[in-house]
Design an enzyme around this catalytic site. Structure first.
Site, PDB file in Angstrom:
ATOM      1  N   ALA A  54       0.838  -1.202   0.000  1.00 26.92           N
ATOM      2  CA  ALA A  54       0.000   0.000   0.000  1.00 26.92           C
ATOM      3  C   ALA A  54       0.873   1.253   0.000  1.00 26.92           C
ATOM      4  CB  ALA A  54      -0.932   0.006   1.210  1.00 26.92           C
ATOM      5  N   HIS A 186       7.172   3.016   1.333  1.00 26.59           N
ATOM      6  CA  HIS A 186       7.659   4.342   0.907  1.00 26.59           C
ATOM      7  C   HIS A 186       9.137   4.260   0.558  1.00 26.59           C
ATOM      8  CE1 HIS A 186       4.599   5.923   4.065  1.00 26.59           C
ATOM      9  NE2 HIS A 186       3.991   5.740   2.920  1.00 26.59           N
TER      10      HIS A 186
END
Ligand code: CFM
Ligand code: HCA
Length: 533
Positions: A54, A186
């Site tokens: 995600a 990230h």
């Protein structure tokens, strides 16, 4: 705090209580206490967190409109990350590529798990290429792909060769389980951006003055559009936003900017660091959430470039924008002043949105991140003391060196020192704790149970979190404002965003309707049953 901790911790098994104890703290802004962060959620606890996939696909790469992002995995992963985050985009012309409305997935089935999914992935890339002829295709690994060992990087190389030409195909090993949260995703995404996109196009387009990048702004609810408007009004040349409303070309060209501004420190500080090392671009932390802090960001840009013409223009824009902001704030303040809020969101908004609540005269009783690291709480000064555990080591660390041909320090050492002496801070972020009041509660990776206890004990006027929390909180008679999707409102960044926020919060935090709210089990009689052990 004592009451809260006692109530919460004694319900947990001893070992769990010991662990959670380190993540629930009483704040001291002067000397922030050490918080436990970026560690595994304890199995069995309901967390707010999401997964590595995600963070990589959904968060960082998702908002770029002209890369075909293929999810290699079961369809649910691709479907879940398909625009649920409300990252908006605006192609400049009608013919510009925009794949955002599509959801690309290999839709793996049981047989692919048993016999391997690489062939299916190749076929998906062929199909995507034949249909759309994109400039770039990115592949994102999900949990099953990692478990069976499909090599997405090998497939990327193979397909680049097969298709030929200039197409850029690259993969991300962002299996959901790889890290402890989105945050690992990230980092993996940032490495991929740096290796595959940044620095491929040296041409300086547009205005040569005041060239900046905005890192960690994802255009949720149109936030990036508002900031683009403000920059343009000031004559500031925004080269790239990572990655709200972005394109491949903007990433490829980002190294031609003269200043990097980091908005969401958690998700993108790696890119700022890598670009400074390779190209010599300094970075500063900014917080364009809240009208006053947007003005502060603009003044920092003016100070950095040091050009009187720009400084004057920025002051003119601030004065102009603040007329409507002040009127809206005064109107809202009449009702919002003195109210209370709690914020448990992601890795940056739980901090930034406190600015907007301050502008509304509201105090933050408790806040925390889902997946922030210690530096997002205590400030970057603690980075050297953060212990690197096995979960962090599991994430690829790339070595970036000076790009000999293109390294060009934008400011000399003396110029940087002079700016620092004038109050400008480079490579710094002081984190959430110094801004929060003494004695407020800071909690990392809040569990669902802790959330219920917080609400029971402190009854805030508004609770800020996400969709998983929303309806549980509202059933307790407290309004929940989603600070991820903005409950389909926004933008909330910049000046116009602040006005929207004042209006929305006045509406929900000052309504008495929530107090009337009764969950069915509070007003109806239920037959109680007990389990026999
Ligand atoms: Fe940064 Fe974000 Fe956030 Fe984030 Fe997120 Fe988000 Fe968020 Mo949801 S990048 S850390 S991983 S600001 S998707 S746009 S809202 S949790 S606080
Ligand atoms: C994510 C995305 C998310 C989820 C928000 C929510 C977002 O973590 O995968 O839980 O409501 O902003 O859309 O953070």
């Amino acid at each position: 705090l004592k009451k809260f901790k006692d109530e919460v911790l004694h319900k947990y098994p001893k070992k769990v209580a010991k662990k959670r104890d380190k993540a629930i703290l009483l704040n001291d802004p002067e000397t922030p206490p050490q918080i436990q962060a970026n560690v595994r959620t304890i199995p069995g606890i309901i967390t707010q967190r999401g997964c590595t996939y995600a963070g990589c696909k959904g968060v960082v790469l998702g908002p770029t409109r002209d890369i075909i992002n293929i999810t290699h995995g079961p369809i649910g992963c691709g479907f879940y990350s398909w625009l649920t985050r409300r990252n908006q985009t605006k192609p400049e012309t009608e013919t510009d590529e925009n794949f955002m409305m599509y959801c690309f997935s290999t839709d793996m089935q049981d047989s692919n798990i048993v016999f391997g999914g690489e062939e299916k992935l190749k076929q998906a890339i062929r199909e995507a290429y034949e249909l759309f002829h994109p400039k770039a295709i990115a592949i994102f690994s999900t949990c099953p792909v990692g478990l069976i060992g499909d090599d997405v990087h090998r497939v990327a190389r193979h397909m680049k060769e097969e298709i030929g030409g200039d197409i850029n195909i690259f993969g991300f090993s962002c299996e959901g389980y790889r890290g402890v949260s989105q945050s690992a995703g990230h980092h993996i995404a940032n490495n991929g951006l740096f290796k595959n996109l940044i620095g491929r196009d040296d041409e300086k387009r547009g205005d040569l003055k005041y060239r900046v990048n905005l890192l960690g702004e994802y255009n949720i609810g149109g936030d990036a559009f508002e900031l683009e408007r403000v920059f343009e009004k000031c004559g500031i040349n925004l080269i790239a936003t990572f990655s709200g409303n972005s394109t491949i070309q903007k990433f490829e060209n980002a190294h031609t900017a003269d200043l990097n501004m980091v908005m969401c420190h958690r998700s993108i500080n790696y890119v700022a660091e890598m670009m400074e090392t390779a190209f010599g671009i300094p970075w500063i932390k900014v917080q364009p959430i809240g009208a006053d802090s947007t003005a502060k960001m603009l003044r920092k840009i003016g100070q950095y470039f040091g050009d009187q013409e720009l400084i004057d223009k920025i002051e003119e824009v601030i004065a102009d924008e603040m007329v409507a902001v002040t009127a809206a704030r005064e109107k809202a303040l009449k009702k919002t002043n003195g109210k209370t809020a709690m914020l448990f969101v992601g890795g940056s908004r739980a901090h930034h949105y406190q600015n907007l609540f301050e502008e509304l005269g509201m105090s933050t009783l408790s806040a925390g991140y889902e997946f922030g690291h210690r530096d997002d709480y205590e400030g970057r000064v603690v980075i050297p003391t953060i212990q690197i555990d096995a979960d962090s080591r599991n994430i690829e660390e790339i070595t970036v060196t000076k790009d000999e041909a293109r390294y060009n320090p934008r400011k000399t050492e003396e110029e940087l020192k002079a700016l620092e002496a004038d109050g400008m801070e480079f490579n710094g972020y002081e984190g959430l704790m110094p801004q929060m009041a003494k004695g407020s509660l800071v909690i990392d990776d809040l569990s669902h149970y802790e959330m219920e206890k917080l609400i029971e004990l402190y009854k805030p006027d508004v609770f800020c979190a996400g969709i998983k929390e929303k309806f549980c909180v509202q059933k307790m008679g407290v309004p929940l404002k989603q600070l991820h999707s903005y409950d389909y409102g926004g933008p909330y960044a910049g000046f116009k965003g602040a006005i929207n926020f004042y209006e929305d919060i006045e509406m929900i935090a000052c309504s008495t309707i929530w107090k009337e709210m009764k969950a069915p089990w509070e007003s109806e009689t239920y037959v109680e049953a007990q389990y026999a052990y």
